[in-house]
Design a protein around this motif. Structure first.
Motif, PDB file in Angstrom:
ATOM      1  N   ILE A  49       5.135   8.667   5.433  1.00  0.00           N
ATOM      2  CA  ILE A  49       5.788   7.366   5.445  1.00  0.00           C
ATOM      3  C   ILE A  49       6.066   6.992   3.994  1.00  0.00           C
ATOM      4  O   ILE A  49       5.177   7.081   3.145  1.00  0.00           O
ATOM      5  CB  ILE A  49       4.879   6.289   6.088  1.00  0.00           C
ATOM      6  CG1 ILE A  49       4.390   6.732   7.465  1.00  0.00           C
ATOM      7  CG2 ILE A  49       5.580   4.945   6.132  1.00  0.00           C
ATOM      8  CD1 ILE A  49       5.484   7.099   8.443  1.00  0.00           C
ATOM      9  N   GLU A  50       7.308   6.607   3.719  1.00  0.00           N
ATOM     10  CA  GLU A  50       7.612   6.163   2.362  1.00  0.00           C
ATOM     11  C   GLU A  50       8.489   4.922   2.388  1.00  0.00           C
ATOM     12  O   GLU A  50       9.229   4.679   3.338  1.00  0.00           O
ATOM     13  CB  GLU A  50       8.242   7.280   1.531  1.00  0.00           C
ATOM     14  CG  GLU A  50       9.543   7.833   2.028  1.00  0.00           C
ATOM     15  CD  GLU A  50      10.003   9.036   1.219  1.00  0.00           C
ATOM     16  OE1 GLU A  50       9.736   9.099   0.005  1.00  0.00           O
ATOM     17  OE2 GLU A  50      10.619   9.921   1.813  1.00  0.00           O
ATOM     18  N   ILE A  51       8.365   4.141   1.340  1.00  0.00           N
ATOM     19  CA  ILE A  51       9.087   2.893   1.235  1.00  0.00           C
ATOM     20  C   ILE A  51      10.556   3.170   0.920  1.00  0.00           C
ATOM     21  O   ILE A  51      10.873   4.117   0.198  1.00  0.00           O
ATOM     22  CB  ILE A  51       8.424   1.969   0.178  1.00  0.00           C
ATOM     23  CG1 ILE A  51       8.944   0.538   0.274  1.00  0.00           C
ATOM     24  CG2 ILE A  51       8.571   2.548  -1.219  1.00  0.00           C
ATOM     25  CD1 ILE A  51       8.123  -0.464  -0.529  1.00  0.00           C
ATOM     26  N   THR A  52      11.441   2.368   1.488  1.00  0.00           N
ATOM     27  CA  THR A  52      12.874   2.491   1.227  1.00  0.00           C
ATOM     28  C   THR A  52      13.265   1.514   0.117  1.00  0.00           C
ATOM     29  O   THR A  52      12.473   0.646  -0.275  1.00  0.00           O
ATOM     30  CB  THR A  52      13.692   2.162   2.483  1.00  0.00           C
ATOM     31  OG1 THR A  52      13.450   0.788   2.833  1.00  0.00           O
ATOM     32  CG2 THR A  52      13.339   3.078   3.649  1.00  0.00           C
ATOM     33  N   MET A  77      12.421  -0.910   6.207  1.00  0.00           N
ATOM     34  CA  MET A  77      11.638  -0.984   4.981  1.00  0.00           C
ATOM     35  C   MET A  77      10.864   0.283   4.643  1.00  0.00           C
ATOM     36  O   MET A  77      10.445   0.473   3.506  1.00  0.00           O
ATOM     37  CB  MET A  77      10.695  -2.180   5.050  1.00  0.00           C
ATOM     38  CG  MET A  77      11.470  -3.477   5.054  1.00  0.00           C
ATOM     39  SD  MET A  77      10.379  -4.870   4.976  1.00  0.00           S
ATOM     40  CE  MET A  77      11.307  -6.019   5.976  1.00  0.00           C
ATOM     41  N   VAL A  78      10.661   1.126   5.653  1.00  0.00           N
ATOM     42  CA  VAL A  78      10.038   2.432   5.416  1.00  0.00           C
ATOM     43  C   VAL A  78      10.803   3.476   6.216  1.00  0.00           C
ATOM     44  O   VAL A  78      11.544   3.147   7.149  1.00  0.00           O
ATOM     45  CB  VAL A  78       8.534   2.479   5.808  1.00  0.00           C
ATOM     46  CG1 VAL A  78       7.726   1.479   5.004  1.00  0.00           C
ATOM     47  CG2 VAL A  78       8.327   2.278   7.288  1.00  0.00           C
ATOM     48  N   THR A  79      10.594   4.697   5.827  1.00  0.00           N
ATOM     49  CA  THR A  79      11.203   5.806   6.545  1.00  0.00           C
ATOM     50  C   THR A  79      10.154   6.901   6.714  1.00  0.00           C
ATOM     51  O   THR A  79       9.152   6.933   5.995  1.00  0.00           O
ATOM     52  CB  THR A  79      12.452   6.325   5.803  1.00  0.00           C
ATOM     53  OG1 THR A  79      13.115   7.274   6.603  1.00  0.00           O
ATOM     54  CG2 THR A  79      12.101   6.945   4.465  1.00  0.00           C
ATOM     55  N   THR A  81       0.837  -1.209   0.000  1.00  0.00           N
ATOM     56  CA  THR A  81       0.000   0.000   0.000  1.00  0.00           C
ATOM     57  C   THR A  81       0.865   1.249   0.000  1.00  0.00           C
ATOM     58  O   THR A  81       0.604   2.200  -0.747  1.00  0.00           O
ATOM     59  CB  THR A  81      -0.936   0.008   1.226  1.00  0.00           C
ATOM     60  OG1 THR A  81      -1.794  -1.132   1.151  1.00  0.00           O
ATOM     61  CG2 THR A  81      -1.761   1.284   1.299  1.00  0.00           C
ATOM     62  N   ILE A  82       1.913   1.249   0.815  1.00  0.00           N
ATOM     63  CA  ILE A  82       2.814   2.403   0.882  1.00  0.00           C
ATOM     64  C   ILE A  82       3.504   2.596  -0.465  1.00  0.00           C
ATOM     65  O   ILE A  82       3.637   3.727  -0.951  1.00  0.00           O
ATOM     66  CB  ILE A  82       3.827   2.241   2.033  1.00  0.00           C
ATOM     67  CG1 ILE A  82       3.100   2.275   3.377  1.00  0.00           C
ATOM     68  CG2 ILE A  82       4.903   3.317   1.976  1.00  0.00           C
ATOM     69  CD1 ILE A  82       3.931   1.812   4.565  1.00  0.00           C
ATOM     70  N   ASP A 114      12.895  -3.902  -2.376  1.00  0.00           N
ATOM     71  CA  ASP A 114      13.525  -5.206  -2.631  1.00  0.00           C
ATOM     72  C   ASP A 114      12.794  -6.329  -1.912  1.00  0.00           C
ATOM     73  O   ASP A 114      12.564  -7.404  -2.480  1.00  0.00           O
ATOM     74  CB  ASP A 114      14.997  -5.193  -2.209  1.00  0.00           C
ATOM     75  CG  ASP A 114      15.862  -4.334  -3.115  1.00  0.00           C
ATOM     76  OD1 ASP A 114      15.416  -3.996  -4.230  1.00  0.00           O
ATOM     77  OD2 ASP A 114      16.995  -4.002  -2.700  1.00  0.00           O
ATOM     78  N   THR A 115      12.443  -6.097  -0.650  1.00  0.00           N
ATOM     79  CA  THR A 115      11.728  -7.122   0.125  1.00  0.00           C
ATOM     80  C   THR A 115      10.379  -7.418  -0.490  1.00  0.00           C
ATOM     81  O   THR A 115       9.998  -8.586  -0.633  1.00  0.00           O
ATOM     82  CB  THR A 115      11.567  -6.666   1.587  1.00  0.00           C
ATOM     83  OG1 THR A 115      12.856  -6.459   2.155  1.00  0.00           O
ATOM     84  CG2 THR A 115      10.798  -7.682   2.408  1.00  0.00           C
ATOM     85  N   LEU A 116       9.658  -6.380  -0.865  1.00  0.00           N
ATOM     86  CA  LEU A 116       8.343  -6.556  -1.467  1.00  0.00           C
ATOM     87  C   LEU A 116       8.454  -7.307  -2.793  1.00  0.00           C
ATOM     88  O   LEU A 116       7.649  -8.197  -3.090  1.00  0.00           O
ATOM     89  CB  LEU A 116       7.675  -5.197  -1.662  1.00  0.00           C
ATOM     90  CG  LEU A 116       6.212  -5.167  -2.007  1.00  0.00           C
ATOM     91  CD1 LEU A 116       5.378  -5.965  -1.021  1.00  0.00           C
ATOM     92  CD2 LEU A 116       5.722  -3.731  -2.078  1.00  0.00           C
ATOM     93  N   ARG A 117       9.455  -6.992  -3.588  1.00  0.00           N
ATOM     94  CA  ARG A 117       9.678  -7.697  -4.853  1.00  0.00           C
ATOM     95  C   ARG A 117       9.914  -9.185  -4.592  1.00  0.00           C
ATOM     96  O   ARG A 117       9.337 -10.043  -5.259  1.00  0.00           O
ATOM     97  CB  ARG A 117      10.857  -7.095  -5.610  1.00  0.00           C
ATOM     98  CG  ARG A 117      11.122  -7.775  -6.949  1.00  0.00           C
ATOM     99  CD  ARG A 117      12.267  -7.133  -7.742  1.00  0.00           C
ATOM    100  NE  ARG A 117      13.390  -6.641  -6.975  1.00  0.00           N
ATOM    101  CZ  ARG A 117      14.353  -7.411  -6.440  1.00  0.00           C
ATOM    102  NH1 ARG A 117      14.321  -8.712  -6.576  1.00  0.00           N
ATOM    103  NH2 ARG A 117      15.345  -6.857  -5.772  1.00  0.00           N
TER     104      ARG A 117
END
Length: 146
Positions: A88-91, A73-75, A38-39, A96-99
């Motif tokens: 909040i945004e994805i790092t 995983m987020v910052t 979602t992020i 990479d983890t989501l992929r």
């Protein structure tokens, strides 16, 4: 038939999601993977907006985001439109983890897809294209005329 197509589609997709989740060991829980997705989809987003999207309380979402943040995983960053708020945004690590989660979950379904004949696989591939168009259409703002 058209009346049940939406509910049938949602039911089948939910069952396929459960099958994929049950057959693979994820580096993070399904709920956290869904939140990370979602992020990624929303871009930099306030915790209150994430809570609304996930139909949960802001404290619950804060806890979930903190777990993703602790895992790198987020910052968080200050909202340029309101210095009191954070986005909040994805790092890169989160991407990479989501992929990898998506690859692993897809691999859990691949043996079942391999059992299908070419025509059924082609039909599913076309269905995926149609569903992507549906999602694009759903994300396009519509104008209301009076």
């Amino acid at each position: 038939m058209a009346r049940t197509l939406g509910s049938d589609l949602l039911s089948v997709v939910a069952r396929i999601n459960r099958l994929a989740t049950q057959r693979v060991r994820l580096p993070l829980g399904y709920a956290q993977a869904r939140l990370l997705s979602t992020i990624e989809d929303q871009g930099p987003t306030r915790i209150s907006d994430l809570a609304a999207l996930d139909h949960c309380s802001q404290p619950t979402m804060t806890t979930q985001v903190r777990r993703l943040e602790d895992a790198g995983m987020v910052t968080r960053r200050v909202d340029p439109d309101d210095a009191r708020a954070v986005l909040i945004e994805i790092t890169a690590e989160g991407v990479d983890t989501l992929r990898q989660v998506r690859i692993d979950r897809g691999a859990a379904i691949d043996p079942y897809l391999d059992r299908l004949d070419d025509q059924d696989r082609d039909t599913l591939a076309e269905a995926v294209r149609v569903l992507r168009r549906l999602l694009e259409d759903a994300s396009t703002p519509t104008t209301v005329t009076k």
